[in-house]
Design a protein around this motif. Sequence first.
Motif, PDB file in Angstrom:
ATOM      1  N   ALA A 215       0.859  -1.169   0.176  1.00 60.66           N
ATOM      2  CA  ALA A 215       0.135  -0.095   0.083  1.00 60.66           C
ATOM      3  C   ALA A 215       0.588   1.114   0.005  1.00 60.66           C
ATOM      4  CB  ALA A 215      -0.893  -0.286   1.326  1.00 60.66           C
ATOM      5  N   TYR A 216       2.201   1.304   0.664  1.00 54.70           N
ATOM      6  CA  TYR A 216       2.903   2.187   0.428  1.00 54.70           C
ATOM      7  C   TYR A 216       3.666   2.633  -0.787  1.00 54.70           C
ATOM      8  CZ  TYR A 216       1.715   2.693   5.394  1.00 54.70           C
ATOM      9  OH  TYR A 216       1.286   3.226   6.716  1.00 54.70           O
ATOM     10  N   GLU A 217       3.685   1.485  -1.490  1.00 51.32           N
ATOM     11  CA  GLU A 217       4.860   1.588  -2.729  1.00 51.32           C
ATOM     12  C   GLU A 217       4.043   1.432  -4.005  1.00 51.32           C
ATOM     13  OE1 GLU A 217       7.806   1.811  -2.128  1.00 51.32           O
ATOM     14  OE2 GLU A 217       7.876   0.928   0.047  1.00 51.32           O
ATOM     15  N   SER A 218       2.856   1.624  -4.132  1.00 51.37           N
ATOM     16  CA  SER A 218       2.072   1.312  -5.265  1.00 51.37           C
ATOM     17  C   SER A 218       0.813   2.189  -5.110  1.00 51.37           C
ATOM     18  CB  SER A 218       1.728   0.095  -5.433  1.00 51.37           C
ATOM     19  OG  SER A 218       0.784  -0.490  -4.492  1.00 51.37           O
ATOM     20  N   SER A 219       0.114   2.444  -6.563  1.00 47.04           N
ATOM     21  CA  SER A 219      -1.344   3.099  -6.491  1.00 47.04           C
ATOM     22  C   SER A 219      -2.145   2.180  -6.046  1.00 47.04           C
ATOM     23  CB  SER A 219      -1.349   3.333  -8.037  1.00 47.04           C
ATOM     24  OG  SER A 219      -1.663   2.209  -8.828  1.00 47.04           O
ATOM     25  N   LEU A 220      -3.510   2.756  -5.674  1.00 47.43           N
ATOM     26  CA  LEU A 220      -4.625   1.764  -5.201  1.00 47.43           C
ATOM     27  C   LEU A 220      -4.887   0.676  -6.115  1.00 47.43           C
ATOM     28  CD1 LEU A 220      -6.757   1.449  -2.870  1.00 47.43           C
ATOM     29  CD2 LEU A 220      -7.984   2.748  -4.234  1.00 47.43           C
ATOM     30  N   ALA A 221      -4.809   1.014  -7.521  1.00 47.64           N
ATOM     31  CA  ALA A 221      -5.154   0.096  -8.564  1.00 47.64           C
ATOM     32  C   ALA A 221      -4.215  -0.891  -8.352  1.00 47.64           C
ATOM     33  CB  ALA A 221      -5.276   0.437  -9.583  1.00 47.64           C
ATOM     34  N   GLU A 222      -2.933  -0.809  -8.410  1.00 45.43           N
ATOM     35  CA  GLU A 222      -1.785  -1.582  -8.257  1.00 45.43           C
ATOM     36  C   GLU A 222      -2.008  -2.572  -7.051  1.00 45.43           C
ATOM     37  OE1 GLU A 222       0.453  -2.815 -10.565  1.00 45.43           O
ATOM     38  OE2 GLU A 222      -0.712  -1.641 -11.998  1.00 45.43           O
ATOM     39  N   GLY A 223      -2.135  -1.942  -5.982  1.00 48.25           N
ATOM     40  CA  GLY A 223      -2.034  -2.381  -4.670  1.00 48.25           C
ATOM     41  C   GLY A 223      -3.325  -3.368  -4.621  1.00 48.25           C
ATOM     42  N   LEU A 224      -4.362  -3.333  -4.990  1.00 48.14           N
ATOM     43  CA  LEU A 224      -5.704  -3.957  -5.075  1.00 48.14           C
ATOM     44  C   LEU A 224      -5.377  -5.312  -5.887  1.00 48.14           C
ATOM     45  CD1 LEU A 224      -8.481  -1.345  -5.095  1.00 48.14           C
ATOM     46  CD2 LEU A 224      -7.920  -2.843  -3.366  1.00 48.14           C
ATOM     47  N   LEU A 225      -4.709  -5.046  -6.937  1.00 51.22           N
ATOM     48  CA  LEU A 225      -4.248  -6.047  -7.829  1.00 51.22           C
ATOM     49  C   LEU A 225      -3.399  -7.250  -7.271  1.00 51.22           C
ATOM     50  CD1 LEU A 225      -4.582  -7.432 -10.587  1.00 51.22           C
ATOM     51  CD2 LEU A 225      -2.760  -6.265 -11.425  1.00 51.22           C
ATOM     52  N   PHE A 226      -2.533  -6.406  -6.534  1.00 45.89           N
ATOM     53  CA  PHE A 226      -1.246  -7.328  -5.847  1.00 45.89           C
ATOM     54  C   PHE A 226      -2.226  -7.890  -4.711  1.00 45.89           C
ATOM     55  CE2 PHE A 226       2.091  -7.901  -2.722  1.00 45.89           C
ATOM     56  CZ  PHE A 226       2.800  -8.143  -3.577  1.00 45.89           C
ATOM     57  N   GLU A 227      -3.035  -7.361  -3.908  1.00 43.93           N
ATOM     58  CA  GLU A 227      -3.802  -8.140  -3.041  1.00 43.93           C
ATOM     59  C   GLU A 227      -4.783  -9.281  -3.583  1.00 43.93           C
ATOM     60  OE1 GLU A 227      -6.494  -6.292   0.397  1.00 43.93           O
ATOM     61  OE2 GLU A 227      -7.504  -6.516  -1.499  1.00 43.93           O
ATOM     62  N   ARG A 228      -5.078  -8.993  -4.590  1.00 39.62           N
ATOM     63  CA  ARG A 228      -5.989  -9.925  -5.252  1.00 39.62           C
ATOM     64  C   ARG A 228      -5.259 -11.346  -5.547  1.00 39.62           C
ATOM     65  NH1 ARG A 228     -10.907  -8.740  -7.520  1.00 39.62           N
ATOM     66  NH2 ARG A 228     -10.819  -7.122  -5.827  1.00 39.62           N
ATOM     67  N   ARG A 229      -4.037 -11.142  -6.162  1.00 45.06           N
ATOM     68  CA  ARG A 229      -3.321 -12.151  -6.569  1.00 45.06           C
ATOM     69  C   ARG A 229      -2.931 -13.076  -5.258  1.00 45.06           C
ATOM     70  NH1 ARG A 229      -5.422 -12.191 -10.742  1.00 45.06           N
ATOM     71  NH2 ARG A 229      -4.994 -11.018 -12.383  1.00 45.06           N
ATOM     72  N   ALA A 230      -2.548 -12.319  -4.196  1.00 44.74           N
ATOM     73  CA  ALA A 230      -2.083 -13.046  -3.193  1.00 44.74           C
ATOM     74  C   ALA A 230      -3.271 -13.788  -2.504  1.00 44.74           C
ATOM     75  CB  ALA A 230      -1.408 -12.105  -2.069  1.00 44.74           C
ATOM     76  N   PHE A 231      -4.450 -13.236  -2.331  1.00 40.48           N
ATOM     77  CA  PHE A 231      -5.454 -13.683  -1.904  1.00 40.48           C
ATOM     78  C   PHE A 231      -6.024 -14.915  -2.553  1.00 40.48           C
ATOM     79  CE2 PHE A 231     -10.290 -14.043  -2.370  1.00 40.48           C
ATOM     80  CZ  PHE A 231     -10.682 -14.259  -1.028  1.00 40.48           C
TER      81      PHE A 231
END
Length: 258
Positions: A215-231
């Motif tokens: 969340a500190y290193e990316s835009s919200l869209a990138e962060g949400l995508l990263f979260e979705r992949r980890a999920f």
Amino acid sequence: MNYNNLLLEIHDNVALIKLNRPKALNALSPELMQELTDALDSCEADPAIHVMILTGNEKAFAAGADIKAMKDFSYMDAYKQNFITRDWERLTRCRKPVIAAVAGYALGGGCEVAMMCDFIIAADNAKFGQPEVNIGIMPGAGGTQRLTRLIGKSKAMEMCLTGRMMDAQEAERAGLVSRIVPTDKLLDEVMSTATQIAKLSQPVVMMAKECVNRAYESSLAEGLLFERRAFHAAFALEDQKEGMAAFTEKRPPNFQHR
Ligand code: CO8
């Protein structure tokens, strides 16, 4: 391994790292930071350790970088050593959770080191500050950056420009610390939180940490995508099957950390 400037205790799956230069209020000398790097390397490499706690003593978490060790530095000394990036940044590369248990002073580099941990639990006597301006320098290990992200521009600016200290209550209101506990209960409380985390699925905890940091290193869209992949990846874990089976069978889960 024996350390001169810190104590490392292992309690089941939790490593307790105590900064231990009490006469100098745990001032962060180059030797101490080198030992901290070594201790973190060994904790990260040890599969039995799931969580690390970083703490000091009742009077000081750490009163800053060691002023006596750097007072004669020239610009060239600081620049050529890249003062002292390797050892000061090791904490930020930990993949396992690190909790800061802060009592007393967390000043300058001490406040910066606490902010490099994943979250801070503060004793009611904790004091946070970036007083570098009082000795003719400025923060150099994240004080102008992490503090601003954590507590906002106005408070961070005031702290960096005046050196004013924040007490534990103000730090909690501002979002710098996750909660405050009585000073004499600090280690018990933090150990209990660490033990609770250590019992959970280790890969899931590590993934969640990675995502929050994103969340500190990316835009919200990138962060949400990263979260979705980890999920999605969490469904590949045996611990996901066990966790959900345990819920439906109304029993505690028995995570195997894989
Ligand atoms: N460095 C070296 N020694 C220290 C430090 C320090 N940061 N802080 C305290 N000490 C020593 C004192 O010199 C004293 O030693 P001695 O007994 O030999 O004289 C001992 O600890 C006890 O300190 P005090 O007598 O001052 O204790 P008090 O209770 O009177 O005061 C304070 C406590 C208010 C915390 C006071 O000690 C103080 O102001 N300390 C300095 C705080 C400070 O300025 N910190 C910022 C340092 S600069 C920094 O952290 C930059 C980080 C950049 C990192 C970049 C890496 C890449």
